[in-house]
Design a protein around this motif. Structure first.
Motif, PDB file in Angstrom:
ATOM      1  N   UNK A   1       0.827  -1.204   0.000  1.00 20.31           N
ATOM      2  CA  UNK A   1       0.000   0.000   0.000  1.00 20.31           C
ATOM      3  C   UNK A   1       0.863   1.256   0.000  1.00 20.31           C
ATOM      4  N   UNK A   2       2.081   1.139   0.563  1.00 17.00           N
ATOM      5  CA  UNK A   2       2.986   2.282   0.701  1.00 17.00           C
ATOM      6  C   UNK A   2       2.354   3.425   1.481  1.00 17.00           C
ATOM      7  N   UNK A   3       1.592   3.087   2.495  1.00 16.80           N
ATOM      8  CA  UNK A   3       0.981   4.059   3.391  1.00 16.80           C
ATOM      9  C   UNK A   3       1.481   3.825   4.802  1.00 16.80           C
ATOM     10  N   UNK A   4       1.879   4.888   5.482  1.00 10.52           N
ATOM     11  CA  UNK A   4       2.396   4.744   6.829  1.00 10.52           C
ATOM     12  C   UNK A   4       1.320   4.583   7.877  1.00 10.52           C
ATOM     13  N   UNK A   5       0.398   5.534   7.939  1.00 12.67           N
ATOM     14  CA  UNK A   5      -0.623   5.533   8.992  1.00 12.67           C
ATOM     15  C   UNK A   5      -1.623   4.386   8.831  1.00 12.67           C
ATOM     16  N   UNK A   6      -2.107   4.205   7.624  1.00 19.05           N
ATOM     17  CA  UNK A   6      -3.189   3.249   7.369  1.00 19.05           C
ATOM     18  C   UNK A   6      -2.801   1.822   7.714  1.00 19.05           C
ATOM     19  N   UNK A   7      -1.523   1.504   7.620  1.00 15.39           N
ATOM     20  CA  UNK A   7      -1.068   0.154   7.935  1.00 15.39           C
ATOM     21  C   UNK A   7      -1.375  -0.238   9.376  1.00 15.39           C
ATOM     22  N   UNK A   8      -1.515   0.750  10.252  1.00 14.83           N
ATOM     23  CA  UNK A   8      -1.861   0.457  11.641  1.00 14.83           C
ATOM     24  C   UNK A   8      -3.184  -0.291  11.733  1.00 14.83           C
ATOM     25  N   UNK A   9      -4.045  -0.077  10.764  1.00 20.43           N
ATOM     26  CA  UNK A   9      -5.363  -0.710  10.740  1.00 20.43           C
ATOM     27  C   UNK A   9      -5.415  -1.881   9.764  1.00 20.43           C
ATOM     28  N   UNK A  10      -4.963  -1.650   8.519  1.00 18.73           N
ATOM     29  CA  UNK A  10      -5.174  -2.636   7.451  1.00 18.73           C
ATOM     30  C   UNK A  10      -4.097  -3.709   7.380  1.00 18.73           C
ATOM     31  N   UNK A  11      -2.897  -3.424   7.883  1.00 18.67           N
ATOM     32  CA  UNK A  11      -1.807  -4.403   7.832  1.00 18.67           C
ATOM     33  C   UNK A  11      -0.928  -4.208   9.056  1.00 18.67           C
ATOM     34  N   UNK A  12      -1.497  -4.516  10.208  1.00 14.71           N
ATOM     35  CA  UNK A  12      -0.884  -4.161  11.484  1.00 14.71           C
ATOM     36  C   UNK A  12       0.130  -5.212  11.921  1.00 14.71           C
ATOM     37  N   UNK A  13       1.228  -5.308  11.187  1.00 17.91           N
ATOM     38  CA  UNK A  13       2.220  -6.333  11.491  1.00 17.91           C
ATOM     39  C   UNK A  13       2.914  -6.090  12.829  1.00 17.91           C
ATOM     40  N   UNK A  14       3.355  -4.856  13.049  1.00 16.06           N
ATOM     41  CA  UNK A  14       4.141  -4.582  14.245  1.00 16.06           C
ATOM     42  C   UNK A  14       3.343  -4.797  15.527  1.00 16.06           C
ATOM     43  N   UNK A  15       2.114  -4.325  15.552  1.00 11.59           N
ATOM     44  CA  UNK A  15       1.278  -4.504  16.733  1.00 11.59           C
ATOM     45  C   UNK A  15       0.977  -5.986  16.953  1.00 11.59           C
ATOM     46  N   UNK A  16       0.788  -6.716  15.869  1.00 12.56           N
ATOM     47  CA  UNK A  16       0.526  -8.156  15.972  1.00 12.56           C
ATOM     48  C   UNK A  16       1.735  -8.885  16.530  1.00 12.56           C
ATOM     49  N   UNK A  17       2.914  -8.597  15.998  1.00 12.96           N
ATOM     50  CA  UNK A  17       4.127  -9.217  16.526  1.00 12.96           C
ATOM     51  C   UNK A  17       4.307  -8.874  18.004  1.00 12.96           C
ATOM     52  N   UNK A  18       4.149  -7.598  18.341  1.00 10.86           N
ATOM     53  CA  UNK A  18       4.401  -7.156  19.703  1.00 10.86           C
ATOM     54  C   UNK A  18       3.465  -7.756  20.731  1.00 10.86           C
ATOM     55  N   UNK A  19       2.184  -7.886  20.375  1.00  7.60           N
ATOM     56  CA  UNK A  19       1.190  -8.360  21.335  1.00  7.60           C
ATOM     57  C   UNK A  19       0.959  -9.875  21.291  1.00  7.60           C
ATOM     58  N   UNK A  20       1.072 -10.460  20.102  1.00  8.17           N
ATOM     59  CA  UNK A  20       0.576 -11.828  19.935  1.00  8.17           C
ATOM     60  C   UNK A  20       1.644 -12.873  19.641  1.00  8.17           C
TER      61      UNK A  20
END
Length: 305
Positions: free
Chosen positions: A190-209
């Motif tokens: 997508x090449x989007x910085x902010x939107x990835x937090x919702x649509x492709x949340x890799x970092x949050x997923x790795x960190x929490x799960x």
């Protein structure tokens, strides 16, 4: 100087297996902070390709996944991780708005997005607004256009074809010889910085799960008309300290892995961090077309940038 909105990064870059592991974490998680968790490493899709994972096989897998009947799938932790880490494979278009305080400024930021990743005519757009910033990004035809609406600055950069390979969660989270966690990041096509937090949340997923012993699937519920999986968990000590949370809760769209709502709670049970979708349309009507966005940024409004 052009102002940039940077997502909190909580994963480290470290020396691993005799070579330096660089963090090409795409726009959804750039840059990696120097004070990140030392026991974790990042690997990008460039390194993944060295392991002989063929893109043709990945595309075939993605096509099969998108057409699978969810009613016969077991909704377990493997399913959740696979969908959240590969959410980009499970939708063609997404359009909506969310608010979050997960970016580096910790201010509430409103993000409007419109994304089409279905074919070669794809495009992606977002507008991010807080008390301090107002930025827009439009990606199409291999060019990323960034607009700083406060300082009236426009910058453009080219990007090659994304090597966004579909991979199961079991291949995305591993340990190196030193026992450190290694996270394999996919390119953000997508090449989007902010939107990835919702649509492709890799970092949050790795960190929490990543540590499956710290969370559970606690049920399902409707959110904005979509069936969502409810996840409740306890934050790993380092990650929790980094974000100021002890517990967390996700609402994850069942078919795609899109993060519809995330809340991180402090020691007193107050919401310390959050990312909340206000409205969303998945594989349905879009607010913008590619031609409309091209016309928008070619208008007189942006001529002075």
């Amino acid at each position: 100087m052009k102002s940039k909105l940077i997502i909190i990064s909580v994963l480290a870059v470290c020396i691993c297996s005799g070579g330096f592991l660089t963090a090409g974490m795409m726009k959804d998680s750039e840059p990696v902070n120097a004070d990140n968790i030392e026991s974790e490493a990042v690997v990008t899709s460039a390194e993944i390709q060295k392991d002989n994972i063929k893109s043709e096989e990945a595309v075939t897998t993605a096509e099969i996944q998108k057409n699978e009947d969810i009613s016969i799938k077991t909704i377990d932790k493997t399913y959740v991780l696979d969908h959240m880490l590969n959410s980009i494979d499970y939708f063609d278009t997404a359009d909506g708005e969310f608010v979050t305080n997960l970016f580096e400024t910790a201010q509430e930021t409103d993000v409007i997005f419109s994304v089409n990743v279905s074919d070669s005519n794809n495009f992606a757009y977002e507008k991010c607004t807080s008390d301090e910033i107002s930025t827009e990004t439009f990606f199409a035809d291999g060019v990323i256009n960034d607009y700083d609406n406060i300082n009236k600055i426009h910058s453009a950069s080219s990007t090659g074809i994304s090597n966004s390979l579909s991979m199961p969660a079991s291949a995305r989270i591993s340990k190196n010889e030193a026992g450190e966690n290694v996270y394999y990041y996919r390119d953000n096509k997508m090449n989007l910085g902010c939107t990835s937090q919702c649509l492709m949340s890799q970092e949050l997923t790795f960190g929490c799960l990543a540590d499956e012993s710290l969370w559970e699937i606690s049920g399902e519920e409707k959110y904005l008309g979509y069936d969502c999986i409810v996840i409740d968990g306890t934050a790993a000590e380092n990650y929790g300290n980094k974000l100021g949370m002890e517990k967390f809760k996700f609402l994850v769209e069942k078919n795609t892995g899109i993060v519809m709502n995330f809340e991180g709670y402090d020691s007193e049970g107050n919401i310390a961090i959050y990312s909340t979708v206000k409205n969303i349309s998945i594989d349905d009507e879009m607010s913008f077309s590619k031609s409309q966005l091209e016309a928008k940024f070619n208008s007189d409004e942006y001529a002075e940038y």
